[in-house]
Design a protein around this motif. Structure first.
Motif, PDB file in Angstrom:
ATOM      1  N   ALA A 184       2.800  -3.573 -20.096  1.00 40.82           N
ATOM      2  CA  ALA A 184       1.628  -4.447 -20.190  1.00 40.82           C
ATOM      3  C   ALA A 184       0.377  -3.618 -20.457  1.00 40.82           C
ATOM      4  N   GLU A 185      -0.505  -4.136 -21.286  1.00 38.71           N
ATOM      5  CA  GLU A 185      -1.761  -3.458 -21.602  1.00 38.71           C
ATOM      6  C   GLU A 185      -2.750  -3.630 -20.446  1.00 38.71           C
ATOM      7  N   GLY A 186      -3.730  -2.723 -20.407  1.00 33.82           N
ATOM      8  CA  GLY A 186      -4.752  -2.817 -19.368  1.00 33.82           C
ATOM      9  C   GLY A 186      -4.177  -2.439 -18.021  1.00 33.82           C
ATOM     10  N   LYS A 187      -4.888  -2.818 -16.953  1.00 35.07           N
ATOM     11  CA  LYS A 187      -4.395  -2.556 -15.603  1.00 35.07           C
ATOM     12  C   LYS A 187      -4.931  -3.599 -14.637  1.00 35.07           C
ATOM     13  N   ARG A 188      -4.114  -3.849 -13.628  1.00 37.15           N
ATOM     14  CA  ARG A 188      -4.444  -4.813 -12.586  1.00 37.15           C
ATOM     15  C   ARG A 188      -4.222  -4.163 -11.230  1.00 37.15           C
ATOM     16  N   THR A 189      -4.718  -4.782 -10.195  1.00 31.11           N
ATOM     17  CA  THR A 189      -4.521  -4.240  -8.854  1.00 31.11           C
ATOM     18  C   THR A 189      -3.205  -4.750  -8.288  1.00 31.11           C
ATOM     19  N   ASP A 190      -2.348  -3.808  -7.924  1.00 30.98           N
ATOM     20  CA  ASP A 190      -1.055  -4.169  -7.358  1.00 30.98           C
ATOM     21  C   ASP A 190      -1.134  -4.262  -5.843  1.00 30.98           C
ATOM     22  N   SER A 191      -2.080  -3.572  -5.253  1.00 32.42           N
ATOM     23  CA  SER A 191      -2.288  -3.632  -3.800  1.00 32.42           C
ATOM     24  C   SER A 191      -3.733  -3.271  -3.495  1.00 32.42           C
ATOM     25  N   MET A 192      -4.270  -3.864  -2.426  1.00 28.24           N
ATOM     26  CA  MET A 192      -5.652  -3.620  -2.004  1.00 28.24           C
ATOM     27  C   MET A 192      -5.717  -3.576  -0.482  1.00 28.24           C
ATOM     28  N   MET A 193      -6.394  -2.587   0.051  1.00 28.10           N
ATOM     29  CA  MET A 193      -6.512  -2.438   1.504  1.00 28.10           C
ATOM     30  C   MET A 193      -7.914  -1.974   1.866  1.00 28.10           C
ATOM     31  N   ILE A 194      -8.384  -2.409   3.020  1.00 26.28           N
ATOM     32  CA  ILE A 194      -9.617  -1.894   3.600  1.00 26.28           C
ATOM     33  C   ILE A 194      -9.235  -1.018   4.780  1.00 26.28           C
ATOM     34  N   LEU A 195      -9.692   0.226   4.760  1.00 30.98           N
ATOM     35  CA  LEU A 195      -9.475   1.140   5.881  1.00 30.98           C
ATOM     36  C   LEU A 195     -10.815   1.392   6.553  1.00 30.98           C
ATOM     37  N   PRO A 202      -8.881   3.922  13.797  1.00 27.95           N
ATOM     38  CA  PRO A 202      -8.853   3.333  12.457  1.00 27.95           C
ATOM     39  C   PRO A 202      -8.161   1.973  12.433  1.00 27.95           C
ATOM     40  N   THR A 203      -8.578   1.157  11.488  1.00 31.96           N
ATOM     41  CA  THR A 203      -7.959  -0.157  11.259  1.00 31.96           C
ATOM     42  C   THR A 203      -7.665  -0.296   9.773  1.00 31.96           C
ATOM     43  N   LEU A 204      -6.407  -0.632   9.441  1.00 29.10           N
ATOM     44  CA  LEU A 204      -5.983  -0.796   8.054  1.00 29.10           C
ATOM     45  C   LEU A 204      -5.659  -2.270   7.804  1.00 29.10           C
ATOM     46  N   ILE A 205      -6.386  -2.862   6.857  1.00 29.72           N
ATOM     47  CA  ILE A 205      -6.256  -4.302   6.601  1.00 29.72           C
ATOM     48  C   ILE A 205      -5.826  -4.511   5.149  1.00 29.72           C
ATOM     49  N   SER A 206      -4.664  -5.140   4.962  1.00 25.63           N
ATOM     50  CA  SER A 206      -4.198  -5.440   3.605  1.00 25.63           C
ATOM     51  C   SER A 206      -4.807  -6.745   3.105  1.00 25.63           C
ATOM     52  N   PHE A 333       4.737   2.188   4.181  1.00 24.97           N
ATOM     53  CA  PHE A 333       5.018   3.369   3.370  1.00 24.97           C
ATOM     54  C   PHE A 333       3.818   4.314   3.317  1.00 24.97           C
ATOM     55  N   LEU A 334       2.612   3.782   3.122  1.00 24.44           N
ATOM     56  CA  LEU A 334       1.427   4.655   3.053  1.00 24.44           C
ATOM     57  C   LEU A 334       1.209   5.394   4.367  1.00 24.44           C
ATOM     58  N   ASN A 335       1.502   4.738   5.487  1.00 21.99           N
ATOM     59  CA  ASN A 335       1.390   5.409   6.783  1.00 21.99           C
ATOM     60  C   ASN A 335       2.382   6.567   6.872  1.00 21.99           C
ATOM     61  N   ALA A 336       3.617   6.319   6.407  1.00 23.62           N
ATOM     62  CA  ALA A 336       4.636   7.372   6.439  1.00 23.62           C
ATOM     63  C   ALA A 336       4.255   8.527   5.515  1.00 23.62           C
ATOM     64  N   LEU A 337       3.707   8.203   4.351  1.00 25.43           N
ATOM     65  CA  LEU A 337       3.289   9.236   3.398  1.00 25.43           C
ATOM     66  C   LEU A 337       2.162  10.084   3.979  1.00 25.43           C
ATOM     67  N   ALA A 338       1.166   9.418   4.572  1.00 24.50           N
ATOM     68  CA  ALA A 338       0.039  10.147   5.156  1.00 24.50           C
ATOM     69  C   ALA A 338       0.506  11.030   6.308  1.00 24.50           C
ATOM     70  N   SER A 339       1.454  10.541   7.098  1.00 24.20           N
ATOM     71  CA  SER A 339       1.969  11.332   8.226  1.00 24.20           C
ATOM     72  C   SER A 339       2.694  12.571   7.745  1.00 24.20           C
ATOM     73  N   GLN A 340       3.391  12.455   6.631  1.00 23.88           N
ATOM     74  CA  GLN A 340       4.138  13.594   6.113  1.00 23.88           C
ATOM     75  C   GLN A 340       3.224  14.592   5.413  1.00 23.88           C
ATOM     76  N   VAL A 341       2.192  14.113   4.739  1.00 24.75           N
ATOM     77  CA  VAL A 341       1.266  15.021   4.057  1.00 24.75           C
ATOM     78  C   VAL A 341       0.427  15.790   5.069  1.00 24.75           C
ATOM     79  N   MET A 393      -2.820  -4.414   9.814  1.00 25.34           N
ATOM     80  CA  MET A 393      -2.669  -5.860   9.810  1.00 25.34           C
ATOM     81  C   MET A 393      -2.923  -6.416   8.414  1.00 25.34           C
ATOM     82  N   ASN A 394      -2.522  -7.668   8.192  1.00 23.62           N
ATOM     83  CA  ASN A 394      -2.901  -8.409   6.994  1.00 23.62           C
ATOM     84  C   ASN A 394      -4.176  -9.191   7.283  1.00 23.62           C
ATOM     85  N   MET A 395      -4.895  -9.506   6.247  1.00 26.15           N
ATOM     86  CA  MET A 395      -6.034 -10.395   6.418  1.00 26.15           C
ATOM     87  C   MET A 395      -5.510 -11.734   6.962  1.00 26.15           C
ATOM     88  N   PRO A 396      -6.171 -12.276   7.992  1.00 23.21           N
ATOM     89  CA  PRO A 396      -5.692 -13.547   8.556  1.00 23.21           C
ATOM     90  C   PRO A 396      -5.635 -14.663   7.506  1.00 23.21           C
TER      91      PRO A 396
END
Length: 431
Positions: A184-195, A202-206, A333-341, A393-396
């Motif tokens: 597909a041309e262009g780009k879109r957001t596949d995931s968005m989070m507020i940290l 810290p609080t991580l909100i999808s 997954f991002l939590n696991a990646l950050a923990s390993q890095v 958490m997810n956004m309510p």
């Protein structure tokens, strides 16, 4: 009359080699006569008396070992292989040691340790400074948040908007096929989070990409002109319309939360980071098979490489809860990646650290005010979330809107935002 001492007359010397004799062979070994100083010469057997042969001649040292004199005997120790009177022939000796240089001093360990410590500290400082400037130069600071209009006031703590885009920029056809990204041309957001980071952890909100939001009036990132509001739409549409700055504007407008920093990573960069760190261990919650994302996993613990990790975080249609379940997997997954890095095994190992940093920094897009310290703080905060020091958490969600998009529970959202603004402990729960 012969003045030579006894035994040294011409007649006694005979015809010998070295005296002009015609003999073909050298003379044989002979014993040197003993010569002592101070004794009277023996006069010849007949004839008038002659003066002593050594009259007027200075006293000479004895050639006999053990003779008395100022030098203690010239041949003292010479015939035993000892040179200059030292044991083993090592040179002159005395009370100060060989050759008079004195005893060899003991090693100054305190000085050696000090010099070694200073050298190591210097190398560490130079390496750290060099690494900092190298890493800082690789950051792609392409997002100018100063162009975002009508922004809410900044609260306590720091808020990062972390975006995973489906950008295929720079990918070959073979890579697109391997990673199941499509073309597909262009780009879109596949995931968005507020940290959110602050004093209360810290609080991580999808933010589900199908969230029903209002796209407000905004200033075009290229034209600089004001654009009219677009009303209700999916959250990921904001990025498709005008990129990162409109996405930030839309999140701030619908939440009232000030975004301090923006971080974005594409498909290829995400896979490269995972491969650089050597894969990420995950506990897959269920059997997953999704032909669109390429996911094919059995339930249980396993280490995912870059291709598998990308398939896992993009999986949507194989999950019962669709977008909400996918955001939970992304957080996990991002939590696991950050923990390993953020571990000594990676940070203290240059063979892992530099490839990981290189892969990450090359593929990240950040705002112009983002520094390496801010980026490091973000990763440490994500590790804190996975370690139990924070909350994810997810956004309510209240349900589905009339257009089928996910409608936020605005009462809970307001409470959540106020707690984040005041850097208070988050008590709101999400879906």
């Amino acid at each position: 009359m012969n003045d030579w001492p006894e035994g040294w007359s011409d007649d006694n010397r005979g015809s010998r080699y070295g005296r002009g004799s015609a003999g073909a062979q050298p003379e044989g070994a002979r014993v040197m006569r003993q010569v002592r100083r101070g004794g009277p010469a023996v006069p010849p057997a007949s004839g008038p008396a002659a003066p002593p042969y050594n009259a007027g001649v200075p006293r000479q040292p004895s050639y006999v070992d053990g003779g008395e004199g100022d030098f203690g005997g010239y041949d003292s120790g010479y015939n035993t292989g000892q040179v200059y009177g030292t044991p083993g022939g090592q040179g002159p000796s005395g009370p100060d040691g060989p050759r008079g240089r004195g005893p060899r001093p003991a090693p100054n360990w305190r000085r050696r340790i000090k010099v070694t410590a200073i050298t190591l500290a210097t190398v560490l400082i130079v390496t750290t400074v060099g690494t900092y400037f190298w890493a800082d130069s690789k950051l792609n600071r392409d997002v100018d948040l100063s162009t975002v209009i009508d922004r809410p006031e900044k609260g306590e703590g720091t808020n990062y908007l972390i975006v995973g885009s489906d950008s295929r920029e720079g990918m070959t056809d073979e890579q697109k096929k391997e990673l199941h990204t499509g073309s597909a041309e262009g780009k879109r957001t596949d995931s968005m989070m507020i940290l959110h980071t602050g004093d209360n952890g810290p609080t991580l909100i999808s933010l589900p990409r199908d969230s029903n939001v209002t796209i407000p009036e905004f200033q075009g990132s290229e034209s600089g002109k004001r654009r009219a509001a677009m009303g209700a739409n999916k959250l990921n549409a904001a990025y498709s319309i005008d990129g990162p700055t409109l996405l930030v504007r839309t999140v701030e407008f619908n939440t009232g939360l000030h975004i301090d920093h923006y971080v974005e990573i594409g498909f290829a960069g995400f896979a490269n980071i995972v491969d650089a760190v050597g894969g990420v261990e995950m506990d897959i919650p269920q059997d997953i098979k999704d032909t669109k994302s390429g996911a094919n996993f059995e339930k249980g613990k396993q280490t995912l490489n870059g291709e598998e990790a990308l398939a896992f975080v993009r999986t949507r249609y194989a999950l019962a809860g669709s977008d909400l379940d996918r955001t939970k997997n992304q957080q996990k997954f991002l939590n696991a990646l950050a923990s390993q890095v953020a571990t000594p095994g990676t940070i203290l190992n240059p063979f892992k650290l530099y490839p990981t940093m290189g892969a990450g920094l090359d593929s990240l897009v950040v705002d112009k005010d983002m520094g390496l310290y801010d980026l490091a703080s973000m990763f440490w905060a994500m590790k804190g979330v996975s370690g139990g020091d924070g909350k994810s958490m997810n956004m309510p969600i209240a349900g589905n809107a009339a257009n089928g998009n996910l409608q936020w529970d605005m009462t809970k959202v307001e409470t959540l935002v106020n707690q984040l603004k005041n850097d208070e402990k988050v008590t709101v729960s999400g879906n």
